[in-house]
Design an enzyme around this catalytic site. Structure first.
Site, PDB file in Angstrom:
ATOM      1  N   ASP A 162       0.835  -1.204   0.000  1.00 18.98           N
ATOM      2  CA  ASP A 162       0.000   0.000   0.000  1.00 18.98           C
ATOM      3  C   ASP A 162       0.872   1.257   0.000  1.00 18.98           C
ATOM      4  OD1 ASP A 162      -1.823  -1.963   0.343  1.00 18.98           O
ATOM      5  OD2 ASP A 162      -2.856  -1.051   2.059  1.00 18.98           O
ATOM      6  N   LYS A 165     -10.102   2.397  11.230  1.00 24.48           N
ATOM      7  CA  LYS A 165     -10.282   2.334   9.782  1.00 24.48           C
ATOM      8  C   LYS A 165     -10.347   0.857   9.399  1.00 24.48           C
ATOM      9  CE  LYS A 165      -8.451   4.108   5.422  1.00 24.48           C
ATOM     10  NZ  LYS A 165      -8.724   2.888   4.699  1.00 24.48           N
ATOM     11  N   LYS A 196      -2.835   6.457   8.931  1.00 25.44           N
ATOM     12  CA  LYS A 196      -2.597   5.037   8.683  1.00 25.44           C
ATOM     13  C   LYS A 196      -1.494   4.458   9.571  1.00 25.44           C
ATOM     14  CE  LYS A 196      -3.163   3.304   4.716  1.00 25.44           C
ATOM     15  NZ  LYS A 196      -3.955   2.283   3.991  1.00 25.44           N
TER      16      LYS A 196
END
Ligand code: IVH
Length: 640
Positions: free
Chosen positions: A27, A95, A290
């Site tokens: 990612d 998330k 993140k």
């Protein structure tokens, strides 16, 4: 890279990720490419396509309010800068790493449309499929609203599908796009709601309360007081509220039954959200903070096999150390034979690794085939050599009981001998079965992080265990020899070898003849020791990468009694028996444990009570043995 090459790359990786569910890069790496494109060509059409999962198999659905994606942040500074720009509280939630969907309810409150996010503006109609997701209510009390949230596969459910899918998000994405909607139902997907459109709510918290009241599972959330946040005055840690929430979720990650890849922060007040508006790609009212470096690409060096008590032989990948969430990982369970075959592993392959649920590293996919040979399935049990059997996706040792016991027994013996505290039988068994420690040398390669993968293991204990291992990196020669678990190389023989030869190097060179010439070591023992050392050479070499074997003080060679063995019997008058033995040793002699052919002198004390030893010695003498029988006075003369 030229701009058009960059665009092509972004488009290709987007397709691999969102449509084919077979990402080739992490990612992070993808994000980097996107960032570069944004910098070099902010108006690139490709940027608008990111996240699109439109397959063309379903009816298209236009989203009246675009389903945007969130901007990402990886550090606190970016988060603080974001938070400067608005008033009021922040709402933070885990998330969820799943698939965003939109669900519409009509004037009667009946579910009428379910759609994927698609490109953000156009998604695919998966209404029939979503009707088979139990968490989603078919009828609610709210009229004419749209609910948004994330479809995901609980990790507890995902366990069943390990062989078929690399990760739960890919599986969930595939499951909601089944041609036969009943199939979607069979995957037992779940849903977390996080947004409500069409109701005039004053803030996010109010929306979520309404969602809950109407039967939706609502993602958990906490409100962060911006006042506290901007003064950085939360508790002793001096963490901002934003950072504290982030760290709390990161820490609690394992508690959740879904994959979490960060924390979503949103402006709580709807009025502020409206004032902020959106950029070309993202709303300004939200941001995804993140978790760091969850995935990385590395090289597969080898596959080892670990055998569980149940007999299942599990492949374990050995990779070039790769940093995942701040810690280096070099071993990774490949779960079972079926999954390993499916991955199509070959030595030297470039592979993508990712942490599951934040903790367990997983080999997700092969990015590029290696030049080396395809990894082969062993024909014999790698631990005991018994026949193996393939059943479904699993490989079994046909003689599991003896096999695993032997290997775990080797570990137990090592730990007990070198005195590494804290490694009980259960822990060693678990480490062995997980493929984390398959021989004693691998104990020294353990990291706290490896231990944390085990059930009921906390940070404090893991650190302590690692320290206990580190404390035993220097071993006395006799301890090291004993630790190898060679039959006949017990306390006594190890001590003799250490005294006689002083260093491991010398011990390794010893021959059967030399050894059996030592008085207390017979030919059988000499054979066992020499062969045992040879057989253990690979383990010794591996251990030497981690431990230092100290030299032993060599017994002084020479002296008038060198090579001579004494034994005492009866009580002595001139000195105690131990004084006498000491004198012998000082002069280079040894003390035997009984009367045998190898004995040189039997000393009979003047105090009487010589008994059976004397009889035995006389018999040996009669047969022409070398043994000499000395009285106390003769012995004293000899010593002096
Ligand atoms: S709020 C603008 N809350 O993450 C969309 N989204 O790029 C804001 N996601 O597409 C939605 N967990 O699918 C929100 N707790 C959560 C979420 C969440 C996962 C997804 C969502 C969105 C993507 C962000």
């Amino acid at each position: 890279m030229t701009i058009s090459e960059l665009e092509r790359e972004v488009r290709r990786h987007n397709r691999l990720y969102f449509i084919e569910h077979k990402p080739e890069i992490s990612d992070q790496e993808f994000d980097k490419l996107v960032e570069e494109l944004k910098r070099r060509k902010p108006d690139s059409k490709v940027l608008a396509e990111i996240g699109s999962d439109v397959t063309g198999r379903f009816k298209k659905v236009r989203h009246e309010v675009p389903m945007l994606s969130l901007d990402k942040a990886y550090d606190e500074k970016t988060m603080q800068d974001w938070a400067e720009k608005f008033e009021g509280d922040i709402i933070a939630s885990p998330k969820i790493d799943g698939c965003a969907v939109s669900i519409k309810y009509d004037l009667e409150g009946v579910l009428v449309q379910g759609a994927t996010r698609g490109s953000g503006t156009v998604g695919e109609d998966v209404t029939a499929n979503l009707r088979h997701v139990k968490d989603i209510p078919q009828k609610i009390g709210l009229k004419n609203v749209e609910v948004r949230g994330e479809i995901y596969m609980p990790l507890s459910v995902f366990k069943r599908y390990r062989t078929e899918f690399a990760n739960p998000r890919n599986l969930a994405a595939g499951a909601i796009k089944q041609k036969d909607p009943r199939k979607t139902g069979e995957y037992t997907l779940s849903f977390w709601a996080y947004d409500l459109l069409g109701e005039d709510s004053k803030d996010e918290a109010a929306k979520r309360k309404l969602l809950k009241e109407n039967g939706f599972p609502v993602i958990e959330w906490k409100l962060i007081d911006k006042g506290v946040m901007s003064f950085k005055a939360l508790g002793d840690d001096n963490l901002s509220g934003i950072q504290a929430a982030f760290e709390e979720y990161l820490k609690r990650r394992e508690e959740f039954d879904y994959e979490m890849d960060g924390v979503v922060y949103k402006v709580n007040l709807v009025s502020e959200q409206e004032r902020l508006g959106v950029t070309a790609h993202h709303p300004r009212f939200g941001i995804a903070y993140k978790f760091q470096g969850d995935s990385g690409v590395t090289i597969l060096r080898d596959v080892e096999w670990s055998v569980a008590r149940t007999g299942v032989i599990t492949p374990v990948g050995i990779v070039e150390p790769v940093e995942l969430s701040g810690a280096f990982v070099s071993r990774v369970s490949l779960h079972n034979l079926g999954l390993m075959k499916k991955l199509g592993l070959s030595k030297g392959a470039k592979v993508m690794m990712m942490r599951r649920g934040g903790v367990i590293p997983n080999l997700e996919s092969v990015v590029e085939r290696g030049r080396g040979a395809e990894v082969e399935t062993p024909k014999k049990c790698p631990s005991c050599g018994a026949k193996v059997e393939e059943k479904d996706d699993f490989l079994y040792c046909t003689n599991p009981k003896e096999c695993v016991q032997a290997k775990v027994g080797e570990l137990k013996h090592f730990v007990a001998t070198v005195e590494i505290d804290g490694f009980g039988d259960v822990l060693l068994e678990k480490l062995y079965e997980e493929g984390l420690v398959t021989d004693p040398s691998e104990l020294y390669e353990l990291k706290a992080d490896d231990l944390l993968r085990l059930e009921s293991m906390g940070d404090v204990l893991a650190d302590k265990l690692i320290r206990n291992i580190a404390a035993r990196r220097e071993l006395a020669l006799d301890v090291f020899l004993r630790s190898l678990g060679i039959r006949e190389l017990g306390k006594h023989t190890s001590a003799i070898l250490a005294q006689e030869y002083g260093s491991l190097e010398n011990v390794m060179k010893v021959t059967r003849e030399e050894l059996s010439a030592i008085h207390t070591i017979g030919e059988i023992i000499a054979d066992e020791v020499v062969n045992g050392l040879k057989a253990k050479k690979p383990l010794i070499d591996k251990l030497l990468k981690h431990v230092k074997v100290l030299h032993a003080e060599r017994k002084k060679k020479g002296g008038p009694f060198a090579g001579k063995l004494f034994l005492f019997t009866g009580s002595m008058l001139a000195m105690t028996r131990s004084e006498a033995e000491k004198l012998v040793k000082e002069k280079g002699g040894g003390i035997a444990s009984g009367v045998s052919k190898t004995l040189d002198y039997l000393v009979v004390g003047d105090g009487g009570g010589a008994g059976s030893k004397l009889d035995k010695a006389k018999k040996l003498q009669a047969k022409g043995g070398k043994i000499r029988i000395l009285g106390e006075t003769e012995f004293i003369k000899l010593v002096r």
